[in-house]
Design a protein around this motif. Structure first.
Motif, mmCIF file in Angstrom:
data_model
loop_
_atom_site.group_PDB
_atom_site.id
_atom_site.type_symbol
_atom_site.label_atom_id
_atom_site.label_comp_id
_atom_site.label_asym_id
_atom_site.label_seq_id
_atom_site.Cartn_x
_atom_site.Cartn_y
_atom_site.Cartn_z
ATOM 1 N N LEU A 137 0.818 -1.161 -0.027
ATOM 2 C CA LEU A 137 -0.007 0.103 0.051
ATOM 3 C C LEU A 137 0.961 1.309 0.115
ATOM 4 O O LEU A 137 0.456 2.282 -0.653
ATOM 5 C CB LEU A 137 -0.982 -0.060 1.179
ATOM 6 C CG LEU A 137 -1.776 1.287 1.318
ATOM 7 C CD1 LEU A 137 -2.817 1.364 0.107
ATOM 8 C CD2 LEU A 137 -2.586 1.158 2.771
ATOM 9 N N LEU A 138 2.013 1.334 0.784
ATOM 10 C CA LEU A 138 3.021 2.271 0.811
ATOM 11 C C LEU A 138 3.300 2.578 -0.633
ATOM 12 O O LEU A 138 3.505 3.810 -1.157
ATOM 13 C CB LEU A 138 3.864 1.911 1.921
ATOM 14 C CG LEU A 138 3.748 2.317 3.283
ATOM 15 C CD1 LEU A 138 5.024 1.707 4.110
ATOM 16 C CD2 LEU A 138 3.449 3.642 3.550
ATOM 17 N N ARG A 139 3.912 1.564 -1.444
ATOM 18 C CA ARG A 139 4.300 1.886 -2.514
ATOM 19 C C ARG A 139 3.387 2.124 -3.526
ATOM 20 O O ARG A 139 3.772 3.064 -4.540
ATOM 21 C CB ARG A 139 4.896 0.297 -3.284
ATOM 22 C CG ARG A 139 6.134 -0.018 -2.432
ATOM 23 C CD ARG A 139 6.876 -1.174 -3.009
ATOM 24 N NE ARG A 139 6.095 -2.322 -3.017
ATOM 25 C CZ ARG A 139 6.275 -3.235 -2.190
ATOM 26 N NH1 ARG A 139 7.235 -3.218 -1.163
ATOM 27 N NH2 ARG A 139 5.510 -4.623 -2.283
ATOM 28 N N LEU A 140 2.178 2.071 -3.276
ATOM 29 C CA LEU A 140 0.986 2.442 -4.521
ATOM 30 C C LEU A 140 0.708 3.820 -4.092
ATOM 31 O O LEU A 140 0.147 4.673 -5.164
ATOM 32 C CB LEU A 140 -0.092 1.549 -4.205
ATOM 33 C CG LEU A 140 0.066 0.084 -4.800
ATOM 34 C CD1 LEU A 140 -1.230 -0.827 -4.409
ATOM 35 C CD2 LEU A 140 0.328 0.013 -6.339
ATOM 36 N N MET A 141 0.905 4.265 -2.954
ATOM 37 C CA MET A 141 0.283 5.775 -2.499
ATOM 38 C C MET A 141 1.170 6.665 -3.393
ATOM 39 O O MET A 141 2.670 6.665 -3.386
ATOM 40 C CB MET A 141 0.441 5.960 -1.190
ATOM 41 C CG MET A 141 -0.432 5.274 -0.306
ATOM 42 S SD MET A 141 -0.332 4.897 1.454
ATOM 43 C CE MET A 141 -1.015 6.688 1.626
ATOM 44 N N ASP A 142 0.734 7.778 -3.787
ATOM 45 C CA ASP A 142 1.292 8.829 -4.511
ATOM 46 C C ASP A 142 1.242 10.259 -3.568
ATOM 47 O O ASP A 142 1.523 11.409 -4.037
ATOM 48 C CB ASP A 142 0.613 9.327 -5.837
ATOM 49 C CG ASP A 142 -0.745 9.742 -5.500
ATOM 50 O OD1 ASP A 142 -1.157 9.823 -4.448
ATOM 51 O OD2 ASP A 142 -1.367 10.141 -6.643
ATOM 52 N N THR A 143 1.302 9.774 -2.158
ATOM 53 C CA THR A 143 1.585 10.976 -1.318
ATOM 54 C C THR A 143 2.336 10.663 0.016
ATOM 55 O O THR A 143 2.475 9.322 -0.002
ATOM 56 C CB THR A 143 0.253 11.331 -0.535
ATOM 57 O OG1 THR A 143 0.293 12.654 0.026
ATOM 58 C CG2 THR A 143 -0.589 10.442 0.344
ATOM 59 N N PRO A 144 3.164 11.406 0.648
ATOM 60 C CA PRO A 144 4.112 10.943 1.537
ATOM 61 C C PRO A 144 3.338 10.376 2.681
ATOM 62 O O PRO A 144 2.174 10.605 2.933
ATOM 63 C CB PRO A 144 4.733 12.187 2.009
ATOM 64 C CG PRO A 144 4.394 13.101 0.996
ATOM 65 C CD PRO A 144 3.289 12.751 0.496
ATOM 66 N N ALA A 145 3.991 9.017 3.150
ATOM 67 C CA ALA A 145 3.290 8.204 3.990
ATOM 68 C C ALA A 145 4.476 7.438 4.745
ATOM 69 O O ALA A 145 5.508 6.940 4.095
ATOM 70 C CB ALA A 145 2.299 7.396 3.612
ATOM 71 N N VAL A 146 4.429 7.193 5.966
ATOM 72 C CA VAL A 146 5.301 6.669 6.858
ATOM 73 C C VAL A 146 4.577 5.511 7.837
ATOM 74 O O VAL A 146 3.269 5.805 8.227
ATOM 75 C CB VAL A 146 6.333 7.255 7.514
ATOM 76 C CG1 VAL A 146 7.087 8.231 6.761
ATOM 77 C CG2 VAL A 146 5.803 7.886 8.727
ATOM 78 N N VAL A 147 5.062 4.674 8.319
ATOM 79 C CA VAL A 147 4.654 3.738 9.482
ATOM 80 C C VAL A 147 5.512 3.921 10.671
ATOM 81 O O VAL A 147 6.954 3.681 10.566
ATOM 82 C CB VAL A 147 4.522 2.051 8.836
ATOM 83 C CG1 VAL A 147 4.109 1.306 10.118
ATOM 84 C CG2 VAL A 147 3.727 2.103 7.849
ATOM 85 N N LEU A 148 4.920 4.273 11.764
ATOM 86 C CA LEU A 148 5.666 4.431 13.003
ATOM 87 C C LEU A 148 4.789 3.570 14.088
ATOM 88 O O LEU A 148 4.061 2.967 13.988
ATOM 89 C CB LEU A 148 5.044 5.989 13.669
ATOM 90 C CG LEU A 148 5.256 7.210 12.708
ATOM 91 C CD1 LEU A 148 4.972 8.504 13.399
ATOM 92 C CD2 LEU A 148 6.985 7.313 12.551
ATOM 93 N N GLY A 149 6.062 3.030 14.641
ATOM 94 C CA GLY A 149 5.798 1.922 15.695
ATOM 95 C C GLY A 149 5.301 2.907 16.885
ATOM 96 O O GLY A 149 5.202 3.689 16.892
#
Length: 291
Positions: free
Chosen positions: A116-128
């Motif tokens: 899903l992250l790779r498909l998104m065209d807006t900045p996104a991160v996963v935080l623990g």
């Protein structure tokens, strides 16, 4: 041995009590006061408790408050919804025995989330849960810079925020508000496991080397679900204003996805696209831009 949740509960109550003045709750301040906020006896009176009982709660001594007592305290302290939930979570945890050993598995990002992250065209991160940067997409690298060169143990939003070499010595717009949002998320995580070694390591390091962190951490602010607007100061294209939201991933507690979005067809969206086109020739350090 003092229960770790009881200690955290006492610290939280003391911080919230110090936030209120007598006039905030309809009391006369009287003569000279040694405390900036309410006295213990004043808060106990407002909550309908004995001063001794409330004092033992603040001191982290063996107290098991009922939900009725917690409601009365939350009302007396004028807690918001996040703070009320935090109060109840800490107090309920004090009723459980302290386990000698707690199983803490490594935090993992599902492969479906990475897709899903790779498909998104807006900045996104996963935080623990303790704000470790677990995964990110290409657009996040465009906005924050690539993480290459940083040890995995340093890829933590709080550690990066309080690193003066990356934040322009605190000249970012709304820097303190952003720091309080991350600190509030860390507080919520601590409420689920006060003795977690990662929380202890991050908070301990920052408490030693940053007076600014100590001041903000002592506020005991808490955030459970966070969203807002941030201005990223990017010399290549100018300021970019983005909305941001957090979305929980499966797990209890588990990682969250933090997503930045621009208003469609706006100048900010155009600047973000332009920055993406320049990214390959303009490398930066992760979190090096003001936000």
């Amino acid at each position: 041995m003092t229960h770790p949740y009881a200690r955290e509960l006492g610290d939280f109550l003391r911080a919230r009590r110090g936030r209120l003045s007598p006039r905030d709750v309809g009391l006369e301040p009287g003569g000279r006061r040694k405390v900036t906020g309410l006295r213990r006896e004043e808060l106990a009176l407002l909550a309908g408790l004995s001063t001794d009982y409330y004092q033992r709660m603040e001191q982290g001594r063996e107290v098991r408050p009922s939900d009725g007592v917690l409601d009365a305290l939350a009302d007396a302290l004028r807690l918001d919804d996040d703070e009320r939930r935090h109060l109840f979570a800490l107090a309920h945890a004090t009723r459980r025995p302290v386990l000698a050993r707690v199983e803490r598995g490594a935090e993992r990002v599902p492969e479906s989330t990475r897709r899903l992250l790779r498909l998104m065209d807006t900045p996104a991160v996963v935080l623990g849960r303790h704000l470790d940067l677990l995964a990110w997409n290409a657009m996040a690298e465009v906005l924050l810079g690539p993480p290459a060169g940083h040890p995995q143990s340093r890829l933590n939003m709080l550690l990066l925020m309080f690193d003066d070499t990356l934040t322009g010595e605190r000249t970012c717009p709304d820097w303190e508000r952003q720091a309080l949002e991350y600190i509030g998320m860390m507080r919520a995580a601590v409420a689920t496991d006060p003795s977690h070694p990662r929380a202890t390591a991050v908070i301990g390091e920052l408490s030693i080397r940053s007076a600014e962190f100590r001041r903000l951490w002592a506020r005991h602010d808490v955030r459970s679900s966070v969203s807002g607007t941030k201005t990223f100061r990017v010399p290549e294209v100018g300021d970019i204003v983005l909305d941001w939201d957090t979305y929980p991933l499966p797990g209890a507690p588990g990682p969250v996805m933090l997503v930045w979005t621009a208003e469609p067809d706006s100048a900010d969206a155009d600047r973000l696209r332009l920055l993406a086109s320049l990214h390959a020739t303009r490398p930066t350090s992760v979190n090096g831009r003001c936000s």
